[in-house]
Design an enzyme around this catalytic site. Sequence first.
Site, short mmCIF file in Angstrom:
data_model
loop_
_atom_site.label_atom_id
_atom_site.label_comp_id
_atom_site.label_asym_id
_atom_site.label_seq_id
_atom_site.Cartn_x
_atom_site.Cartn_y
_atom_site.Cartn_z
N LYS A 198 0.85 -1.19 0.00
CA LYS A 198 0.00 0.00 0.00
C LYS A 198 0.89 1.24 0.00
O LYS A 198 1.48 1.62 0.99
CB LYS A 198 -0.93 0.05 1.22
CG LYS A 198 -2.15 0.88 0.86
CD LYS A 198 -2.68 1.85 1.86
CE LYS A 198 -1.91 2.88 2.52
NZ LYS A 198 -1.68 4.12 1.75
N GLY A 251 6.73 5.14 8.44
CA GLY A 251 5.92 6.36 8.51
C GLY A 251 6.07 7.02 9.87
O GLY A 251 7.09 6.85 10.54
N SER A 252 5.02 7.72 10.26
CA SER A 252 5.12 8.53 11.48
C SER A 252 4.84 7.69 12.73
O SER A 252 4.16 6.66 12.68
CB SER A 252 4.11 9.67 11.40
OG SER A 252 2.81 9.14 11.29
N GLU A 273 9.50 1.26 10.92
CA GLU A 273 10.64 2.16 10.68
C GLU A 273 10.07 3.57 10.75
O GLU A 273 9.30 3.96 9.88
CB GLU A 273 11.27 1.84 9.32
CG GLU A 273 12.68 2.36 9.19
CD GLU A 273 12.73 3.74 8.58
OE1 GLU A 273 12.74 4.73 9.36
OE2 GLU A 273 12.76 3.83 7.35
N CYS A 307 13.67 10.38 7.18
CA CYS A 307 13.58 10.04 8.60
C CYS A 307 14.92 10.22 9.29
O CYS A 307 14.98 10.37 10.50
CB CYS A 307 13.06 8.62 8.75
SG CYS A 307 13.81 7.49 7.59
N GLU A 408 9.93 16.04 15.25
CA GLU A 408 10.35 15.82 13.86
C GLU A 408 9.52 16.75 12.96
O GLU A 408 8.29 16.72 12.98
CB GLU A 408 10.09 14.37 13.46
CG GLU A 408 10.56 14.08 12.05
CD GLU A 408 10.40 12.62 11.66
OE1 GLU A 408 9.36 12.03 11.96
OE2 GLU A 408 11.33 12.08 11.03
#
Length: 505
Positions: A198, A251-252, A273, A307, A408
């Site tokens: 996805k 992602g977040s 991750e 990231c 972040e």
Amino acid sequence: MTLPVFPETYIDLLPEVRAFLGEELKLYIGGRWVPALSGATFETVDPSTGRVLARVPSAQAEDVDAAVRAARQTFDSGAWHLKLTASERGRLIWRLADLMEAHAPILAQLDALDNGKPVKKAQTVDVPLSADHFRYYAGWTTKIEGATIPVSTPGMFNYTVREPIGVCGLIVPWNYPLLMAAWKIAPALAAGNCIILKPAEQTPLSALYLARLFEEAGFPPGVFNVLTGYGETAGAALVEHPGVDKIGFTGSASVARTIIRNSASTLKRVSLELGGKSPNIIFADADLEQAVVGATWASFGNNGQSCTAGSRLYIERRVFDRVVEGIADEVAKIRVGMGMQAEQPDLGPVVSGDQLNTVMGYIQDGYASGAHSVIGGKRLGGALADGYFIEPTVFVNVQDSLKIAREEIFGPVVCAMPFDDADEVLRRANETPFGLAAGLWTRDLATAHRFAAKLRAGTIWINTWGDTDAASPFGGYKQSGHGREMGKEAIDLYSEVKSVWLRAD
Ligand code: ADP
């Protein structure tokens, strides 16, 4: 659908890209191209211009269900991990890498249009690294071994084998659309799994094109499936589905928390991750010219949408002004522009209007809390006013406690902060809930080793920044993730260990 109008300054679209954007794009499930069962679609936008590029299917729970059934059936039939030999699987993965290379200009244009990144960077960095990833894991198919274990029961023979987990739902972000997908798909395939990818809703195009290459390479139907759709619908349904054995997510942290909660009922495997607020430390004894250039690109590479961005920059006080001045000079040379413009920029726009608002919100917050920008700080207008362009921004007069120094930002913003001694900066560097990457610039070997040992992060860069390699494990300490991608570690991440006991006397 009619094609969007592209600015005159744009590089000509390749005929294949033009044709692809003009088609009715479909989901790829069980080796077939199908629309979403509900007929729902969504628009993907060019962040350089704000114009719609294409409409893609918006997968809902019933499409997820269809993809899981297809992947499950292929997995359970053994068509991928049992009926093909390891060598045949490796050859197919290698063939896919060859096809990616042959189609590199197309894949690069799709990522540049969808994400905004300079097409030259996409073609020289993102696509070759992605193909390389598949080649590296093509080699692994024939090297996944178990062990014989010297158990202490007389007459017992014990050995282990590694087996695929089953159906893996791979949910990826928009910052490196093709590469982030490759990081997950390649080891999952090598370990013998079937996959449902996805892509992020902001950047679905290269994933759909990749599915064509899987088809052309000749993978058995159902080994690789692509669902385009929103995180809250397609992503969430994938996470909750009992037929999915593992979720691999990049992602977040906030979405990761939702994923952990939503995977609780099925207790599926989850690897994560996530983000970072990586400390980048410049000691006065470093090669300062090298450190200045390195810190500039640690902060602004891919527009800070990495990231591993080195977004907390600690500089030894006695060289602070000199280094900050050097970085400002470097930043002044950076050309920001449209990812597809003929005269290629160094940086494109941020990925979306939402991301623009988030990053500009952080910049306003920085000013409001007393930070000063030595360069940058504004949204770019003029010919770039329709896109989501932000000047690379260097903040000084920043306390560690400020929001811009703690959270972040995932945009082109760096906080430069002075320090006086090594113990102090080590403590400050580690004072974060994140732990993805950290780095330092020094000529002193003892300092280099001491910091490599004491910095709490999954990757340490010394006198360099941002290097990755398919062979070297990557992932986060603390709230930056669970598990390690790349290298042998990713094979472990996508396989189960079985222990076999045999009475042998
Ligand atoms: P970013 O904040 O960088 O956009 P996200 O973490 O929101 O990153 O998104 C990364 C990926 O996670 C995207 O593919 C997105 O669609 C997906 N996603 C978002 N929300 C969910 C969710 N609730 N469940 C599963 N996937 C999700």
